[in-house]
Design a protein around this motif. Structure first.
Motif, PDB file in Angstrom:
ATOM      1  N   ARG A 352      18.467  46.145   5.257  1.00  0.00           N
ATOM      2  CA  ARG A 352      18.814  47.537   5.570  1.00  0.00           C
ATOM      3  C   ARG A 352      17.611  48.446   5.338  1.00  0.00           C
ATOM      4  O   ARG A 352      17.358  49.376   6.095  1.00  0.00           O
ATOM      5  CB  ARG A 352      19.969  48.025   4.680  1.00  0.00           C
ATOM      6  N   GLU A 353      16.874  48.187   4.266  1.00  0.00           N
ATOM      7  CA  GLU A 353      15.716  49.021   3.929  1.00  0.00           C
ATOM      8  C   GLU A 353      14.609  48.913   4.971  1.00  0.00           C
ATOM      9  O   GLU A 353      13.738  49.780   5.030  1.00  0.00           O
ATOM     10  CB  GLU A 353      15.173  48.636   2.552  1.00  0.00           C
ATOM     11  N   LEU A 356      16.611  51.081   8.248  1.00  0.00           N
ATOM     12  CA  LEU A 356      16.984  52.493   8.145  1.00  0.00           C
ATOM     13  C   LEU A 356      15.831  53.482   8.350  1.00  0.00           C
ATOM     14  O   LEU A 356      16.013  54.490   9.045  1.00  0.00           O
ATOM     15  CB  LEU A 356      17.684  52.756   6.808  1.00  0.00           C
ATOM     16  N   HIS A 360      16.036  56.178  11.276  1.00  0.00           N
ATOM     17  CA  HIS A 360      15.981  57.603  10.933  1.00  0.00           C
ATOM     18  C   HIS A 360      14.946  58.310  11.802  1.00  0.00           C
ATOM     19  O   HIS A 360      15.215  59.374  12.382  1.00  0.00           O
ATOM     20  CB  HIS A 360      15.628  57.747   9.448  1.00  0.00           C
ATOM     21  N   GLU A 388      23.812  59.053  11.920  1.00  0.00           N
ATOM     22  CA  GLU A 388      24.823  58.168  11.334  1.00  0.00           C
ATOM     23  C   GLU A 388      25.396  57.212  12.373  1.00  0.00           C
ATOM     24  O   GLU A 388      25.568  56.014  12.104  1.00  0.00           O
ATOM     25  CB  GLU A 388      25.948  58.997  10.709  1.00  0.00           C
ATOM     26  N   ASN A 392      24.836  53.281  11.966  1.00  0.00           N
ATOM     27  CA  ASN A 392      26.013  52.448  11.710  1.00  0.00           C
ATOM     28  C   ASN A 392      26.290  51.469  12.844  1.00  0.00           C
ATOM     29  O   ASN A 392      26.797  50.371  12.612  1.00  0.00           O
ATOM     30  CB  ASN A 392      27.239  53.322  11.451  1.00  0.00           C
ATOM     31  N   LEU A 403      26.228  53.171   6.350  1.00  0.00           N
ATOM     32  CA  LEU A 403      25.654  54.244   5.541  1.00  0.00           C
ATOM     33  C   LEU A 403      26.664  54.716   4.497  1.00  0.00           C
ATOM     34  O   LEU A 403      27.853  54.854   4.778  1.00  0.00           O
ATOM     35  CB  LEU A 403      25.258  55.425   6.424  1.00  0.00           C
ATOM     36  N   ASP A 404      26.162  54.971   3.307  1.00  0.00           N
ATOM     37  CA  ASP A 404      27.021  55.402   2.207  1.00  0.00           C
ATOM     38  C   ASP A 404      26.186  56.279   1.278  1.00  0.00           C
ATOM     39  O   ASP A 404      25.147  55.849   0.774  1.00  0.00           O
ATOM     40  CB  ASP A 404      27.548  54.176   1.448  1.00  0.00           C
ATOM     41  N   ARG A 405      26.639  57.497   1.050  1.00  0.00           N
ATOM     42  CA  ARG A 405      25.878  58.434   0.216  1.00  0.00           C
ATOM     43  C   ARG A 405      25.727  57.968  -1.226  1.00  0.00           C
ATOM     44  O   ARG A 405      24.936  58.528  -1.983  1.00  0.00           O
ATOM     45  CB  ARG A 405      26.544  59.814   0.237  1.00  0.00           C
ATOM     46  N   TYR A 407      24.528  55.138  -2.004  1.00  0.00           N
ATOM     47  CA  TYR A 407      23.294  54.361  -2.050  1.00  0.00           C
ATOM     48  C   TYR A 407      22.105  55.315  -1.987  1.00  0.00           C
ATOM     49  O   TYR A 407      22.084  56.247  -1.180  1.00  0.00           O
ATOM     50  CB  TYR A 407      23.231  53.368  -0.892  1.00  0.00           C
ATOM     51  N   ASP A 410      20.238  55.834   1.405  1.00  0.00           N
ATOM     52  CA  ASP A 410      21.138  56.476   2.359  1.00  0.00           C
ATOM     53  C   ASP A 410      21.282  57.965   2.050  1.00  0.00           C
ATOM     54  O   ASP A 410      21.219  58.814   2.948  1.00  0.00           O
ATOM     55  CB  ASP A 410      22.522  55.819   2.311  1.00  0.00           C
ATOM     56  N   LEU A 414      20.160  61.035   4.525  1.00  0.00           N
ATOM     57  CA  LEU A 414      21.169  61.999   4.976  1.00  0.00           C
ATOM     58  C   LEU A 414      20.845  63.410   4.491  1.00  0.00           C
ATOM     59  O   LEU A 414      21.188  64.396   5.152  1.00  0.00           O
ATOM     60  CB  LEU A 414      22.553  61.570   4.482  1.00  0.00           C
TER      61      LEU A 414
END
Length: 439
Positions: A352-353, A356, A360, A388, A392, A403-405, A407, A410, A414
């Motif tokens: 993910r890193e 993302l 972005h 998002e 996602n 995505l989850d705030r 983390y 993330d 955001l």
């Protein structure tokens, strides 16, 4: 939320102390003690390292292989192991296309100990068919189906059947790689379009037009990289040039991107992480890590980026070295072992890193183009939603956590969508500051 917070929630009985989002020292110690007592057989790490997993005496997190050792030592179920990987470490779940993880899956389901895991891996690697060529196709579902047919076999029979399908164990997800490559291609296309537009100011200038006439440059040649570079070289030598030396370098890069070899990997990294890039010749090639360590961004090096994009070749080299290792002995085997260890470090799984930051940057660029096309102003909610949805969609296709705030990365990405404008990752590095997140 880091790995320490994940572990505390998994292992701490004092829920009232963590419900408010704070990890107290008492909660950390209790979770660590419960975790430690649950370990069976070989410890996955020394006690100091395990304490750090819980945020005691500093923080750290296990690597992927160590996580499987944890799963075996705790006798976790397959579902729990997936949770530790995907929600705890924010890594892709069990990769059945990797021969080691295919064996870990079997070991977890059969409650084998770590020594047996390692023994099975050595047996499989030692008996790899000669001249094994890894398949360049999507095999993940085939391997899950295959696992269902062999999961109840005895270990040796299980390994023999694995050996018959050795080409399928290429060690990475082709589906995820294709998404990663697609994102990169979209970024390159956008960067090339930007370079084309920015070069127009130069190509339309009176100085360039005059030089073309004097040097008998035909209209169909003015957009050739060689022609533009010749003009820039001439301007760079002039005492009273209409273009500064900094602009000359920028235009050279634009000419290469627009009309020459195109976008380099380093161009993409420079765009995303500009504020963390080296200053001056002495620091060439080295990130200013102190500028990003505190806000939770992992910088991607050009070498790491290249290894991800060429994972197929890296895995082929690893398999070849494995075969050489088991076919050799003595000093020669020790030399190959050193090469093998180095090669394993170059075989990465796309995470993910890795996705993302690229998503972005891509989302912000495409949203800006959308605003220009529709002649609408910036709207924070619309911009954030655009990112998002894009992120996602890709994360779901890659079977990764959405995505989850909660983390850290993330939340940081955001937060880049402000009321009046949106900030790039480079902007966040330039002026951001991180805070220790709660439990």
């Amino acid at each position: 939320m880091g790995f320490d917070h994940f572990l505390i929630r998994e292992w701490c009985d004092c829920r009232e102390e963590t419900a408010a989002g704070e990890c107290t020292e008492t909660a950390r110690k209790q979770a660590y003690q419960t975790f430690r007592k649950a370990i069976k057989g070989d410890r996955p790490a020394d006690l100091h390292t395990m304490r750090r997993w819980f945020g005691l005496d500093g923080t750290s997190k296990p690597n992927r292989e160590m996580l499987f050792h944890i799963a075996v030592s705790l006798e976790l179920s397959v579902e729990q192991t997936q949770k530790y990987l995907k929600k705890g470490l924010l890594l892709p779940g069990i990769q059945v296309n990797d021969h080691r993880e295919f064996i870990y899956l079997y070991a977890i389901e059969h409650h084998l100990d770590w020594q047996m895991c390692r023994k099975m891996i050595r047996f499989y690697e030692k008996h790899l068919p000669e001249a094994t060529t890894l398949l360049d196709e999507k095999c993940t579902q085939k391997l899950w189906d295959f696992y269902d047919t062999v999961r109840l076999m005895e270990p040796e029979d299980f390994l023999v059947e694995m050996g018959k399908r050795a080409p399928y164990f290429k060690g990475y997800s082709k589906n995820v790689l294709e998404h990663y490559l697609q994102i990169q291609e979209e970024l390159k296309a956008l960067m090339r379009e930007e370079a084309l537009q920015q070069l127009e100011s130069l190509l339309q200038s009176s100085s360039f037009t005059k030089w073309c006439k004097e040097n008998h440059i035909s209209p169909d040649q003015i957009r050739e990289e060689e022609v533009i570079l010749r003009y820039l070289q001439k301007e760079n030598r002039r005492v009273r040039s209409a273009i500064t030396k900094e602009e000359v370098e920028d235009f050279r890069k634009m000419a290469r991107i627009a009309y020459g070899k195109g976008v380099y990997q380093s161009d993409i990294l420079m765009e995303i992480y500009a504020a963390a890039m080296p200053n001056g010749k002495d620091a060439k090639g080295k990130y200013q890590k102190d500028r990003v360590n505190h806000i939770g961004i992992r910088l991607i090096s050009d070498k790491y980026f290249s290894d991800l994009l060429h994972i197929a070749e890296q895995k082929e080299r690893e398999i070849n070295l494995l075969q050489q290792f088991y076919q050799s002995s003595g000093e020669e085997q020790n030399k190959i072992l050193g090469k093998l260890r180095h090669q394993k470090q170059r075989c990465h799984i796309i995470e993910r890193e890795d996705l993302l930051p690229l998503l972005h940057y891509l989302a912000q660029k495409k949203y800006t183009l959308k605003m220009d096309k529709e002649e609408t102003g910036y709207q924070r909610d619309a911009a954030a939603e655009y990112f998002e949805e894009m992120a996602n969609t890709v994360l779901e296709a890659c079977q990764m956590e959405p995505l989850d705030r909660h983390y850290r990365l993330d939340a940081l990405l955001l937060s880049s969508f402000k009321e009046e404008e949106m900030f790039s990752i480079s902007d966040l590095i330039e002026g951001g500051s991180g805070e220790r997140d709660g439990c």
